[in-house]
Motif scaffolding. Structure first.
Motif, PDB file in Angstrom:
ATOM      1  N   GLY A 191      25.360 -12.564-103.865  1.00 42.66           N
ATOM      2  CA  GLY A 191      25.216 -11.969-105.191  1.00 42.66           C
ATOM      3  C   GLY A 191      23.810 -11.438-105.437  1.00 42.66           C
ATOM      4  O   GLY A 191      23.634 -10.349-106.006  1.00 42.66           O
ATOM      5  N   ALA A 192      22.786 -12.195-105.014  1.00 44.48           N
ATOM      6  CA  ALA A 192      21.403 -11.731-105.167  1.00 44.48           C
ATOM      7  C   ALA A 192      21.157 -10.471-104.347  1.00 44.48           C
ATOM      8  O   ALA A 192      20.454  -9.541-104.790  1.00 44.48           O
ATOM      9  N   SER A 193      21.744 -10.405-103.162  1.00 43.79           N
ATOM     10  CA  SER A 193      21.614  -9.205-102.334  1.00 43.79           C
ATOM     11  C   SER A 193      22.294  -8.012-102.995  1.00 43.79           C
ATOM     12  O   SER A 193      21.770  -6.889-102.965  1.00 43.79           O
ATOM     13  N   ALA A 194      23.449  -8.241-103.624  1.00 43.16           N
ATOM     14  CA  ALA A 194      24.144  -7.153-104.318  1.00 43.16           C
ATOM     15  C   ALA A 194      23.333  -6.653-105.511  1.00 43.16           C
ATOM     16  O   ALA A 194      23.275  -5.444-105.779  1.00 43.16           O
ATOM     17  N   VAL A 195      22.679  -7.576-106.232  1.00 38.90           N
ATOM     18  CA  VAL A 195      21.820  -7.170-107.359  1.00 38.90           C
ATOM     19  C   VAL A 195      20.662  -6.310-106.858  1.00 38.90           C
ATOM     20  O   VAL A 195      20.295  -5.302-107.492  1.00 38.90           O
ATOM     21  N   CYS A 196      20.087  -6.683-105.717  1.00 43.40           N
ATOM     22  CA  CYS A 196      18.992  -5.883-105.147  1.00 43.40           C
ATOM     23  C   CYS A 196      19.462  -4.486-104.751  1.00 43.40           C
ATOM     24  O   CYS A 196      18.731  -3.502-104.918  1.00 43.40           O
ATOM     25  N   ILE A 197      20.689  -4.377-104.250  1.00 41.43           N
ATOM     26  CA  ILE A 197      21.234  -3.066-103.900  1.00 41.43           C
ATOM     27  C   ILE A 197      21.385  -2.202-105.150  1.00 41.43           C
ATOM     28  O   ILE A 197      21.021  -1.016-105.153  1.00 41.43           O
ATOM     29  N   VAL A 198      21.889  -2.798-106.239  1.00 42.57           N
ATOM     30  CA  VAL A 198      22.050  -2.053-107.495  1.00 42.57           C
ATOM     31  C   VAL A 198      20.694  -1.595-108.025  1.00 42.57           C
ATOM     32  O   VAL A 198      20.535  -0.455-108.491  1.00 42.57           O
ATOM     33  N   LEU A 199      19.689  -2.459-107.953  1.00 41.09           N
ATOM     34  CA  LEU A 199      18.348  -2.087-108.424  1.00 41.09           C
ATOM     35  C   LEU A 199      17.761  -0.955-107.585  1.00 41.09           C
ATOM     36  O   LEU A 199      17.118  -0.044-108.127  1.00 41.09           O
ATOM     37  N   ASN A 200      17.977  -0.996-106.282  1.00 42.28           N
ATOM     38  CA  ASN A 200      17.483   0.085-105.422  1.00 42.28           C
ATOM     39  C   ASN A 200      18.158   1.417-105.748  1.00 42.28           C
ATOM     40  O   ASN A 200      17.497   2.462-105.804  1.00 42.28           O
ATOM     41  N   ILE A 201      19.465   1.379-105.982  1.00 40.69           N
ATOM     42  CA  ILE A 201      20.181   2.615-106.320  1.00 40.69           C
ATOM     43  C   ILE A 201      19.697   3.156-107.661  1.00 40.69           C
ATOM     44  O   ILE A 201      19.504   4.378-107.824  1.00 40.69           O
ATOM     45  N   CYS A 202      19.503   2.258-108.638  1.00 42.58           N
ATOM     46  CA  CYS A 202      18.998   2.697-109.949  1.00 42.58           C
ATOM     47  C   CYS A 202      17.611   3.319-109.822  1.00 42.58           C
ATOM     48  O   CYS A 202      17.306   4.333-110.483  1.00 42.58           O
ATOM     49  N   GLU A 203      16.770   2.740-108.980  1.00 37.37           N
ATOM     50  CA  GLU A 203      15.421   3.286-108.799  1.00 37.37           C
ATOM     51  C   GLU A 203      15.463   4.653-108.111  1.00 37.37           C
ATOM     52  O   GLU A 203      14.693   5.552-108.460  1.00 37.37           O
ATOM     53  N   ILE A 204      16.358   4.819-107.153  1.00 37.84           N
ATOM     54  CA  ILE A 204      16.499   6.117-106.491  1.00 37.84           C
ATOM     55  C   ILE A 204      16.944   7.175-107.492  1.00 37.84           C
ATOM     56  O   ILE A 204      16.388   8.287-107.542  1.00 37.84           O
ATOM     57  N   ILE A 205      17.941   6.838-108.315  1.00 33.75           N
ATOM     58  CA  ILE A 205      18.417   7.792-109.325  1.00 33.75           C
ATOM     59  C   ILE A 205      17.309   8.119-110.317  1.00 33.75           C
ATOM     60  O   ILE A 205      17.125   9.280-110.716  1.00 33.75           O
ATOM     61  N   TYR A 206      16.546   7.102-110.714  1.00 34.59           N
ATOM     62  CA  TYR A 206      15.458   7.316-111.675  1.00 34.59           C
ATOM     63  C   TYR A 206      14.392   8.254-111.097  1.00 34.59           C
ATOM     64  O   TYR A 206      13.953   9.199-111.772  1.00 34.59           O
ATOM     65  N   LEU A 207      13.983   8.020-109.867  1.00 36.50           N
ATOM     66  CA  LEU A 207      12.934   8.849-109.259  1.00 36.50           C
ATOM     67  C   LEU A 207      13.401  10.288-109.046  1.00 36.50           C
ATOM     68  O   LEU A 207      12.660  11.238-109.311  1.00 36.50           O
ATOM     69  N   ILE A 208      14.642  10.452-108.568  1.00 32.07           N
ATOM     70  CA  ILE A 208      15.143  11.801-108.314  1.00 32.07           C
ATOM     71  C   ILE A 208      15.334  12.561-109.622  1.00 32.07           C
ATOM     72  O   ILE A 208      14.975  13.749-109.721  1.00 32.07           O
TER      73      ILE A 208
END
Length: 287
Positions: A191-208
């Motif tokens: 579950g913690a790994s899945a949360v990290c994946i979601v945070l990474n995707i959100c950060e990618i969308i935010y930066l782009i």
């Protein structure tokens, strides 16, 4: 493994990260590294000793344990944490490279000169490095979750395992120690790994999206400047063709004012001149 040194190395990434990156780093250390160090290592520390099989055949228990746990959870998570955090060092090394270039540039051109406005600001190559590191972290997280899913059948740990691997004489029943506790920690780490994946995707969308907004503003600003230049280029020709007002004529030189004045037309003066011409002319009529 010296996690304190590992944490000290990664703490430098925090000041170059966005808000999503800081949350990701907090989740990694609080919910993954701390849980790994404090609890997970102790839970899996005795897994081979508590792995009991109902046979005394030499080597059978070891072979069955290797068959059930081809890769230990604790070692797989350690590799996952190391590989996941390694792309963040790309950002630190890029900033260090910029600092070195800035130092050499100042030594060559003087202390008052600057090559970068801010060496840690995510513009140009550093922005690409940061985004690539996010894609790498997301890919590594997904890869390790897939490996764990394939090896352990959807992260499930049974209480009883049946083993028929040589040199076991027949089908042997083996029992896993603390299966419920290990199952809970497995789901927690997944579950913690899945949360990290979601945070990474959100950060990618935010930066782009932020990059697209900045590019759109630059294009709009450039088009506005081109429109102003176009208007300034056309105005002189429009003013030349347009009849000037009295105020414009007052501001013009005297030799230009005469060109704009129309010739005076006085009907009364023309009539007087016509009468004088008729009176002076001789009477040529024949009586």
């Amino acid at each position: 493994m010296d996690w304190k040194t590992f944490q000290a190395l990664l703490s430098g990434v925090n000041k170059y990260s966005t808000a999503f990156g800081r949350v990701w780093l907090s989740v990694v250390f609080v919910f993954r590294v701390m849980v790994y160090v404090v609890a997970a290592e102790r839970v899996w520390g005795d897994e081979q000793k508590d792995f009991d099989c109902n046979t005394k055949q030499p080597g059978c228990a070891n072979v069955c344990y290797d068959h059930v746990f081809p890769i230990s959870h604790i070692r797989l998570w350690a590799l996952q944490l190391i590989f996941v955090t390694c792309p963040s060092f790309m950002v630190v090394m890029h900033v260090a490279y910029r600092d070195d270039r800035e130092r050499k540039y100042k030594a060559k051109h003087g202390e008052d000169t600057k090559l970068y406005n801010n060496t840690g600001k995510k513009h140009g190559g550093l922005w690409w490095t940061y985004v690539i590191s996010l894609f790498a972290k997301t890919g590594i997280e997904i890869a390790f979750l897939y490996i764990l899913h394939r090896i352990y059948d959807s992260f499930y740990l049974p209480r009883l395992v049946k083993c028929e691997v040589s040199p076991c004489p027949n089908i042997v029943d083996c029992y896993i120690g603390h299966p419920t506790e290990k199952k809970v920690f497995t789901y927690f780490m997944v579950g913690a790994s899945a949360v990290c994946i979601v945070l990474n995707i959100c950060e990618i969308i935010y930066l782009i999206s932020k990059r697209f907004v900045r590019c759109a503003k630059k294009v709009k600003r450039r088009n506005r400047a081109m429109d102003l230049q176009h208007d300034d280029f056309e105005d002189p020709f429009n003013n030349y063709n347009r009849v000037g007002s009295k105020h414009d004529l007052k501001e013009k030189p005297a030799f230009l004012k005469s060109s704009y004045k129309s010739p005076p037309y006085r009907p009364s003066t023309l009539r007087v001149e016509e009468k004088m011409i008729r009176a002076s002319a001789p009477n040529l009529s024949i009586s």
